[in-house]
Each structure stands twice: as structure tokens, then as C-alpha cells.
Design a protein around this motif. Structure first.
Motif, mmCIF file in Angstrom:
data_model
loop_
_atom_site.group_PDB
_atom_site.id
_atom_site.type_symbol
_atom_site.label_atom_id
_atom_site.label_comp_id
_atom_site.label_asym_id
_atom_site.label_seq_id
_atom_site.Cartn_x
_atom_site.Cartn_y
_atom_site.Cartn_z
ATOM 1 N N PRO A 1 -25.835 -33.184 -64.922
ATOM 2 C CA PRO A 1 -26.530 -34.342 -63.984
ATOM 3 C C PRO A 1 -26.376 -35.819 -64.701
ATOM 4 C CG PRO A 1 -28.026 -32.596 -64.328
ATOM 5 C CD PRO A 1 -26.763 -32.298 -65.297
ATOM 6 N N ALA A 2 -26.301 -36.901 -63.880
ATOM 7 C CA ALA A 2 -26.198 -38.259 -64.295
ATOM 8 C C ALA A 2 -27.289 -38.390 -65.551
ATOM 9 C CB ALA A 2 -26.299 -39.223 -63.008
ATOM 10 N N ASP A 3 -28.239 -37.811 -65.278
ATOM 11 C CA ASP A 3 -29.473 -38.350 -66.189
ATOM 12 C C ASP A 3 -29.383 -37.262 -67.512
ATOM 13 O OD1 ASP A 3 -30.410 -36.158 -64.700
ATOM 14 O OD2 ASP A 3 -32.477 -36.664 -64.784
ATOM 15 N N GLY A 4 -28.625 -36.357 -67.584
ATOM 16 C CA GLY A 4 -28.624 -35.379 -68.522
ATOM 17 C C GLY A 4 -28.222 -33.908 -68.185
ATOM 18 N N VAL A 5 -28.219 -33.088 -69.102
ATOM 19 C CA VAL A 5 -27.766 -31.689 -68.781
ATOM 20 C C VAL A 5 -29.277 -30.947 -68.946
ATOM 21 C CG1 VAL A 5 -26.655 -29.601 -69.863
ATOM 22 C CG2 VAL A 5 -25.604 -31.794 -70.170
ATOM 23 N N GLU A 6 -29.454 -30.291 -67.652
ATOM 24 C CA GLU A 6 -30.626 -29.638 -67.455
ATOM 25 C C GLU A 6 -30.376 -28.160 -67.796
ATOM 26 O OE1 GLU A 6 -32.871 -29.173 -63.686
ATOM 27 O OE2 GLU A 6 -34.091 -30.806 -64.440
ATOM 28 N N TRP A 7 -31.233 -27.493 -68.555
ATOM 29 C CA TRP A 7 -31.562 -26.065 -68.596
ATOM 30 C C TRP A 7 -32.884 -25.836 -67.919
ATOM 31 C CZ3 TRP A 7 -28.443 -22.084 -70.870
ATOM 32 C CH2 TRP A 7 -27.148 -22.583 -71.326
ATOM 33 N N VAL A 8 -33.099 -24.667 -67.160
ATOM 34 C CA VAL A 8 -34.117 -24.202 -66.517
ATOM 35 C C VAL A 8 -34.210 -22.754 -67.095
ATOM 36 C CG1 VAL A 8 -35.471 -23.966 -64.366
ATOM 37 C CG2 VAL A 8 -33.685 -25.973 -64.566
ATOM 38 N N PHE A 9 -35.547 -22.509 -67.410
ATOM 39 C CA PHE A 9 -35.692 -21.198 -67.862
ATOM 40 C C PHE A 9 -37.410 -21.005 -67.771
ATOM 41 C CE2 PHE A 9 -35.349 -23.713 -71.627
ATOM 42 C CZ PHE A 9 -36.422 -23.319 -72.467
ATOM 43 N N ALA A 10 -37.914 -19.749 -68.015
ATOM 44 C CA ALA A 10 -39.169 -19.150 -67.908
ATOM 45 C C ALA A 10 -40.020 -19.847 -68.709
ATOM 46 C CB ALA A 10 -39.176 -17.697 -68.045
ATOM 47 N N ARG A 11 -41.295 -20.408 -68.253
ATOM 48 C CA ARG A 11 -42.238 -21.181 -68.995
ATOM 49 C C ARG A 11 -42.734 -19.941 -69.919
ATOM 50 N NH1 ARG A 11 -47.878 -23.742 -67.011
ATOM 51 N NH2 ARG A 11 -48.234 -21.550 -66.129
ATOM 52 N N GLN A 12 -42.884 -18.685 -69.633
ATOM 53 C CA GLN A 12 -43.177 -17.743 -70.373
ATOM 54 C C GLN A 12 -42.204 -17.364 -71.641
ATOM 55 O OE1 GLN A 12 -46.302 -16.272 -70.493
ATOM 56 N NE2 GLN A 12 -45.746 -15.276 -72.439
ATOM 57 N N LEU A 13 -41.198 -17.522 -71.469
ATOM 58 C CA LEU A 13 -40.106 -17.479 -72.522
ATOM 59 C C LEU A 13 -40.575 -18.397 -73.601
ATOM 60 C CD1 LEU A 13 -37.632 -16.226 -73.824
ATOM 61 C CD2 LEU A 13 -36.336 -17.764 -72.295
ATOM 62 N N LEU A 14 -40.407 -19.694 -73.309
ATOM 63 C CA LEU A 14 -40.835 -20.636 -74.124
ATOM 64 C C LEU A 14 -42.293 -20.411 -74.912
ATOM 65 C CD1 LEU A 14 -40.135 -23.332 -75.345
ATOM 66 C CD2 LEU A 14 -41.389 -24.704 -73.630
ATOM 67 N N ALA A 15 -43.226 -20.108 -74.279
ATOM 68 C CA ALA A 15 -44.574 -19.765 -74.915
ATOM 69 C C ALA A 15 -44.356 -18.678 -75.761
ATOM 70 C CB ALA A 15 -45.568 -19.416 -73.557
ATOM 71 N N SER A 16 -43.628 -17.456 -75.312
ATOM 72 C CA SER A 16 -43.808 -16.043 -76.283
ATOM 73 C C SER A 16 -42.818 -16.532 -77.369
ATOM 74 C CB SER A 16 -43.480 -15.021 -75.666
ATOM 75 O OG SER A 16 -41.941 -15.229 -75.057
ATOM 76 N N GLY A 17 -41.780 -17.360 -77.400
ATOM 77 C CA GLY A 17 -40.695 -17.790 -78.383
ATOM 78 C C GLY A 17 -41.328 -18.322 -79.451
ATOM 79 N N LEU A 18 -42.624 -19.081 -79.195
ATOM 80 C CA LEU A 18 -43.133 -19.961 -80.433
ATOM 81 C C LEU A 18 -43.814 -18.991 -81.303
ATOM 82 C CD1 LEU A 18 -45.072 -22.392 -78.080
ATOM 83 C CD2 LEU A 18 -43.058 -22.790 -79.385
ATOM 84 N N ASP A 19 -44.025 -17.613 -80.892
ATOM 85 C CA ASP A 19 -44.402 -16.765 -81.902
ATOM 86 C C ASP A 19 -43.557 -15.576 -82.274
ATOM 87 O OD1 ASP A 19 -47.314 -18.318 -82.169
ATOM 88 O OD2 ASP A 19 -47.422 -17.426 -80.272
ATOM 89 N N LEU A 20 -42.799 -15.119 -81.387
ATOM 90 C CA LEU A 20 -41.974 -13.897 -81.710
ATOM 91 C C LEU A 20 -40.564 -14.255 -81.001
ATOM 92 C CD1 LEU A 20 -44.562 -11.300 -80.298
ATOM 93 C CD2 LEU A 20 -43.705 -11.615 -82.734
ATOM 94 N N PRO A 21 -39.638 -13.670 -81.550
ATOM 95 C CA PRO A 21 -38.345 -13.880 -80.972
ATOM 96 C C PRO A 21 -38.213 -13.271 -79.544
ATOM 97 C CG PRO A 21 -37.971 -12.928 -83.132
ATOM 98 C CD PRO A 21 -39.575 -12.872 -82.704
ATOM 99 N N SER A 22 -37.644 -14.112 -78.754
ATOM 100 C CA SER A 22 -37.773 -13.987 -77.014
ATOM 101 C C SER A 22 -36.626 -14.222 -76.578
ATOM 102 C CB SER A 22 -39.064 -14.417 -76.648
ATOM 103 O OG SER A 22 -40.383 -14.081 -77.198
ATOM 104 N N GLY A 23 -36.172 -13.532 -75.447
ATOM 105 C CA GLY A 23 -35.077 -13.977 -74.496
ATOM 106 C C GLY A 23 -34.154 -13.031 -74.392
ATOM 107 N N GLU A 24 -33.450 -12.986 -73.361
ATOM 108 C CA GLU A 24 -32.438 -12.153 -72.983
ATOM 109 C C GLU A 24 -31.420 -13.172 -72.080
ATOM 110 O OE1 GLU A 24 -33.096 -8.460 -71.173
ATOM 111 O OE2 GLU A 24 -34.649 -8.097 -72.465
ATOM 112 N N GLY A 25 -30.088 -12.802 -72.309
ATOM 113 C CA GLY A 25 -29.178 -13.676 -71.592
ATOM 114 C C GLY A 25 -28.997 -15.084 -72.267
#
Length: 162
Positions: free
Chosen positions: A75-99
Motif C-alpha cells: 500500500p502507498a502508506d506501507g506494507v501491511e500484515w494482518v494477523f490474529a490479535r491472540q497470536l500477538l498476545a500469546s507470542g509475548l510469553d510463548l512461541p506461537s504461530g503457524e504459517g
């Protein structure tokens, strides 16, 4: 008349890890909207997209194009990545994510976000306190566990089928 809560937007910095001895500091915009309650957005400077004419600051040409969204759009204002809020929250304390997106605790007060696309992998370090602050503000707009009350299923289905 009902008005939707204002979106949450926070500007922060991330360190793009290029190699064991090289990195670049990026300005990143974190976004959360009540009308898309399950998702968070990270917007990176457009010059780090594959179709950028110039490489990012302090990076050679080969490393300038590691950030692109899975669809390859910048996008003109930048590169946007969209993913689950829960993934961000859980990844603060434990390795999280697939894909395409992985989040895990890093050294000290850092959180590592790994973004994968067919064009490459970007490894970013964020200050964990900044990410927690962003999530706290997003939970003020839509409390954790209340996301489905804010989800417009008809709109989501229409977007999915479009």
C-alpha cells in the motif's frame, strides 16, 4: 445513534535483523479496529516492499525486499500484515504461530516477530512493553473473549467471497 469505537493506533519501532551483525531500525504502525475484532495490523515503511524503487536505509539491495505481505501488495502508506490479535498476545510469553506469522519471546524485554512470504522472511524485534501497551489499548476497545460480539459475520463472509 451508535458510533463505533475509535481504532487503536500506536507508532513504535522494530529492529529488522538482516544478519548477525546488521540490522535496521524501522518505524512500525500497530493498528486495531473494533469492526475487525480478531485481527491486528502491522504497517511497515513502503520502501521495504518488494516493489520499492530504493532499498531501505542501511540495507543492500538484496535485503531491501524482505518485507512484503503474502499477496505481494505494498500500500502507498506501507506494507501491511494482518494477523490474529491472540497470536500477538500469546507470542509475548510463548512461541506461537503457524504459517506466515510467528511470534515468540526474545532476549531481555524483546519480542520477535517472524513474517514469511514466498519472497523471503523478515525477522523483527520489538520492545515487549510497547506490544503489551498496544494490546492493553485494544482490549479497552474490545475485551478479550468479547470479539465475536463485535464481529459482523455478513460483512466478513462477503469479504471472504469477494
Amino acid at each position: 445513534m451508535f458510533s463505533a469505537p475509535a481504532p487503536v493506533e500506536q507508532i513504535t519501532h522494530a529492529r529488522l535483523i538482516v544478519s548477525t551483525h546488521r540490522s535496521a531500525l524501522l518505524r512500525v504502525t500497530l493498528r486495531y479496529r473494533a469492526d475487525d475484532p480478531l485481527a491486528v495490523r502491522m504497517v511497515f515503511p513502503a520502501e521495504y516492499a518488494l516493489d520499492a524503487a530504493e532499498p531501505g536505509p542501511d540495507l543492500p539491495d538484496a535485503d531491501a525486499d524482505v518485507l512484503t505481505d503474502p499477496a505481494g501488495a505494498a500500500p502507498a502508506d506501507g506494507v501491511e500484515w494482518v494477523f490474529a490479535r491472540q497470536l500477538l498476545a500469546s507470542g509475548l510469553d510463548l512461541p506461537s504461530g503457524e504459517g506466515d506469522v510467528h511470534v515468540r519471546p526474545g532476549l531481555g524485554q524483546r519480542t520477535v516477530v517472524e513474517l514469511r512470504s514466498p519472497d523471503g522472511v523478515a525477522l523483527l524485534q520489538f520492545d515487549r512493553t510497547e506490544l503489551r501497551r498496544f494490546l492493553w489499548h485494544s482490549h479497552l476497545v474490545v475485551p478479550e473473549g468479547q470479539e465475536l460480539r463485535h464481529l459482523d459475520c455478513d460483512r466478513a463472509l462477503a469479504e471472504l467471497l469477494a
